[in-house]
Design a protein around this motif. Structure first.
Motif, PDB file in Angstrom:
ATOM      1  N   MET A  17     -13.816   7.927 -14.241  1.00 45.96           N
ATOM      2  CA  MET A  17     -13.393   6.704 -13.575  1.00 45.96           C
ATOM      3  C   MET A  17     -13.096   7.006 -12.103  1.00 45.96           C
ATOM      4  N   THR A  18     -13.727   6.253 -11.212  1.00 46.88           N
ATOM      5  CA  THR A  18     -13.512   6.459  -9.785  1.00 46.88           C
ATOM      6  C   THR A  18     -12.443   5.502  -9.265  1.00 46.88           C
ATOM      7  N   THR A  19     -11.701   5.988  -8.302  1.00 44.63           N
ATOM      8  CA  THR A  19     -10.657   5.177  -7.681  1.00 44.63           C
ATOM      9  C   THR A  19     -11.128   4.682  -6.327  1.00 44.63           C
ATOM     10  N   GLU A  20     -11.018   3.403  -6.106  1.00 40.39           N
ATOM     11  CA  GLU A  20     -11.421   2.832  -4.827  1.00 40.39           C
ATOM     12  C   GLU A  20     -10.445   3.270  -3.734  1.00 40.39           C
ATOM     13  N   PRO A  21     -10.949   3.615  -2.549  1.00 40.27           N
ATOM     14  CA  PRO A  21     -10.047   4.005  -1.460  1.00 40.27           C
ATOM     15  C   PRO A  21      -9.235   2.815  -0.989  1.00 40.27           C
ATOM     16  N   PRO A  22      -8.077   3.065  -0.387  1.00 39.84           N
ATOM     17  CA  PRO A  22      -7.256   1.970   0.136  1.00 39.84           C
ATOM     18  C   PRO A  22      -8.019   1.156   1.176  1.00 39.84           C
ATOM     19  N   VAL A  23      -7.656  -0.084   1.320  1.00 39.04           N
ATOM     20  CA  VAL A  23      -8.303  -0.986   2.271  1.00 39.04           C
ATOM     21  C   VAL A  23      -7.444  -1.095   3.528  1.00 39.04           C
ATOM     22  N   HIS A  24      -8.072  -0.976   4.696  1.00 35.53           N
ATOM     23  CA  HIS A  24      -7.344  -1.168   5.950  1.00 35.53           C
ATOM     24  C   HIS A  24      -7.073  -2.649   6.179  1.00 35.53           C
ATOM     25  N   GLU A  25      -5.869  -2.938   6.697  1.00 38.39           N
ATOM     26  CA  GLU A  25      -5.500  -4.302   7.070  1.00 38.39           C
ATOM     27  C   GLU A  25      -5.161  -4.329   8.559  1.00 38.39           C
ATOM     28  N   THR A  26      -5.518  -5.399   9.228  1.00 41.72           N
ATOM     29  CA  THR A  26      -5.225  -5.539  10.647  1.00 41.72           C
ATOM     30  C   THR A  26      -3.767  -5.933  10.862  1.00 41.72           C
ATOM     31  N   ILE A  27      -3.066  -5.173  11.733  1.00 38.20           N
ATOM     32  CA  ILE A  27      -1.688  -5.504  12.089  1.00 38.20           C
ATOM     33  C   ILE A  27      -1.532  -5.381  13.598  1.00 38.20           C
ATOM     34  N   GLU A  28      -0.403  -5.818  14.146  1.00 36.41           N
ATOM     35  CA  GLU A  28      -0.137  -5.738  15.575  1.00 36.41           C
ATOM     36  C   GLU A  28       1.280  -5.201  15.827  1.00 36.41           C
ATOM     37  N   PRO A  29       1.502  -3.899  15.577  1.00 34.59           N
ATOM     38  CA  PRO A  29       2.850  -3.342  15.809  1.00 34.59           C
ATOM     39  C   PRO A  29       3.205  -3.359  17.286  1.00 34.59           C
ATOM     40  N   GLY A  30       4.499  -3.514  17.563  1.00 34.02           N
ATOM     41  CA  GLY A  30       4.951  -3.562  18.948  1.00 34.02           C
ATOM     42  C   GLY A  30       4.806  -2.241  19.671  1.00 34.02           C
ATOM     43  N   ILE A  31       4.882  -1.136  18.948  1.00 29.77           N
ATOM     44  CA  ILE A  31       4.715   0.189  19.536  1.00 29.77           C
ATOM     45  C   ILE A  31       3.799   1.007  18.639  1.00 29.77           C
ATOM     46  N   LEU A  32       3.234   2.064  19.203  1.00 26.38           N
ATOM     47  CA  LEU A  32       2.334   2.932  18.441  1.00 26.38           C
ATOM     48  C   LEU A  32       2.848   4.369  18.469  1.00 26.38           C
ATOM     49  N   TYR A  33       4.125   4.539  18.151  1.00 23.98           N
ATOM     50  CA  TYR A  33       4.726   5.872  18.108  1.00 23.98           C
ATOM     51  C   TYR A  33       4.620   6.411  16.686  1.00 23.98           C
ATOM     52  N   PHE A  34       3.460   6.964  16.361  1.00 20.82           N
ATOM     53  CA  PHE A  34       3.235   7.439  15.004  1.00 20.82           C
ATOM     54  C   PHE A  34       3.841   8.812  14.741  1.00 20.82           C
ATOM     55  N   GLY A  35       4.467   9.401  15.727  1.00 18.35           N
ATOM     56  CA  GLY A  35       5.139  10.681  15.527  1.00 18.35           C
ATOM     57  C   GLY A  35       4.780  11.690  16.594  1.00 18.35           C
ATOM     58  N   THR A  36       5.697  11.947  17.502  1.00 27.16           N
ATOM     59  CA  THR A  36       5.509  12.942  18.560  1.00 27.16           C
ATOM     60  C   THR A  36       6.819  13.689  18.766  1.00 27.16           C
ATOM     61  N   PRO A  37       6.756  14.910  19.297  1.00 24.97           N
ATOM     62  CA  PRO A  37       7.992  15.664  19.516  1.00 24.97           C
ATOM     63  C   PRO A  37       8.833  15.032  20.610  1.00 24.97           C
ATOM     64  N   VAL A  38      10.140  15.088  20.431  1.00 28.59           N
ATOM     65  CA  VAL A  38      11.064  14.634  21.464  1.00 28.59           C
ATOM     66  C   VAL A  38      11.123  15.695  22.561  1.00 28.59           C
ATOM     67  N   LEU A  47      12.225  18.323  16.753  1.00 26.70           N
ATOM     68  CA  LEU A  47      12.699  16.972  16.482  1.00 26.70           C
ATOM     69  C   LEU A  47      11.562  16.003  16.772  1.00 26.70           C
ATOM     70  N   ILE A  48      11.264  15.130  15.818  1.00 32.93           N
ATOM     71  CA  ILE A  48      10.135  14.214  15.916  1.00 32.93           C
ATOM     72  C   ILE A  48      10.629  12.778  16.015  1.00 32.93           C
ATOM     73  N   MET A  49      10.028  12.012  16.930  1.00 29.13           N
ATOM     74  CA  MET A  49      10.305  10.585  17.025  1.00 29.13           C
ATOM     75  C   MET A  49       9.131   9.830  16.405  1.00 29.13           C
ATOM     76  N   SER A  50       9.429   9.009  15.417  1.00 29.91           N
ATOM     77  CA  SER A  50       8.406   8.189  14.771  1.00 29.91           C
ATOM     78  C   SER A  50       8.932   6.771  14.649  1.00 29.91           C
ATOM     79  N   PHE A  51       8.288   5.854  15.369  1.00 25.63           N
ATOM     80  CA  PHE A  51       8.703   4.456  15.374  1.00 25.63           C
ATOM     81  C   PHE A  51      10.205   4.301  15.599  1.00 25.63           C
ATOM     82  N   GLN A  52      10.680   4.946  16.667  1.00 28.57           N
ATOM     83  CA  GLN A  52      12.055   4.852  17.159  1.00 28.57           C
ATOM     84  C   GLN A  52      13.081   5.562  16.281  1.00 28.57           C
TER      85      GLN A  52
END
Length: 237
Positions: free
Chosen positions: A1-22, A189-194
């Motif tokens: 049995m194969t599992t379907e991959p997740p589906v991408h959905e369009t969103i509009e986040p206010g910031i794009l801080y997906f994770g960077t070092p402080v 130390l990592i900042m991710s979405f504030q």
């Protein structure tokens, strides 16, 4: 049995801080005192770094005026100290946009954070003694962002700096080596979405790690060795 991959959905986040070092950026104010500000938009290529920062901030004005800064990297253990600098600015009066977000003026940022300034070797701004990694740097170029949009023009800069001294606590150096950081000992130390996070253990072996680190060495390392050492008669206030 194969599992379907997740589906991408369009969103509009206010910031794009997906994770960077402080990064705690220390700079020198016009009166010779030290400013200290946390930023979370930074990346490195060789011994160069690109810092994303507001064009009118005290840190930016200091860097553009003096051409110098120290990039201090806090460990996750220093999260409380970093958070004490949140919503503070060295600018007086507080700029309208920052005032709207709740910022207040603080002249002594080191005191506010409970951190210790220590004299740098090649630049005027002090390093943060408690940060396991500190990189003394000089400004090489300034790149305005969003110049095509009159609503954003002049608001944000990407500042290119060249590192000319890297100083670390011995605890994060790989045992038996002179110039290698131990990834298992270094916990940035990592900042991710504030929000502030630590770094967990390695999740998978890295094929890229097979490449000897010496093959990445930049010509800027040779240039850094020629940076003159500053002489100081007193410790920074």
């Amino acid at each position: 049995m194969t599992t379907e991959p997740p589906v991408h959905e369009t969103i509009e986040p206010g910031i794009l801080y997906f994770g960077t070092p402080v990064v705690l950026v220390s700079t020198e104010n016009e009166d010779g005192s030290a400013n200290l500000a946390p930023i979370s938009s930074a990346f490195w290529l060789g011994w160069r770094a690109i810092l994303g920062i507001g064009a009118t901030s005290r840190t930016t004005r200091n860097m553009l005026r003096t051409g110098e800064a120290v990039l201090n990297l806090p460990s996750d253990a220093l999260a409380p100290a970093v958070d004490r600098l949140a919503l503070t600015t060295g600018s007086d009066p507080v700029p309208p946009r920052k005032r709207e977000r709740g910022y207040v003026h603080v002249a002594d940022k080191f005191g506010r954070a409970g951190l210790s300034p220590v004299a740098s070797e090649t630049v005027a701004p002090p390093r943060v003694a408690e940060c396991p990694v500190a990189m003394e740097a000089v400004v090489e170029a300034v790149h305005p962002l969003a110049e095509e949009d009159e609503r954003q023009r002049g608001a944000v800069l990407a500042i290119e700096v060249r590192v000319q001294r890297v100083l670390v606590h011995d605890a994060v150096r790989l045992p038996g080596t002179d110039d290698h950081i131990d990834p298992d000992a270094w916990r940035p130390l990592i900042m991710s979405f504030q929000k502030l996070y630590g770094l967990g253990p390695q999740v998978h072996p890295s094929t890229l790690a097979r490449v000897p680190e010496r093959l990445y060495r930049s010509p800027d390392i040779e240039l850094a060795r020629t940076a003159p050492t500053r002489t100081r008669t007193a410790s920074p206030a």
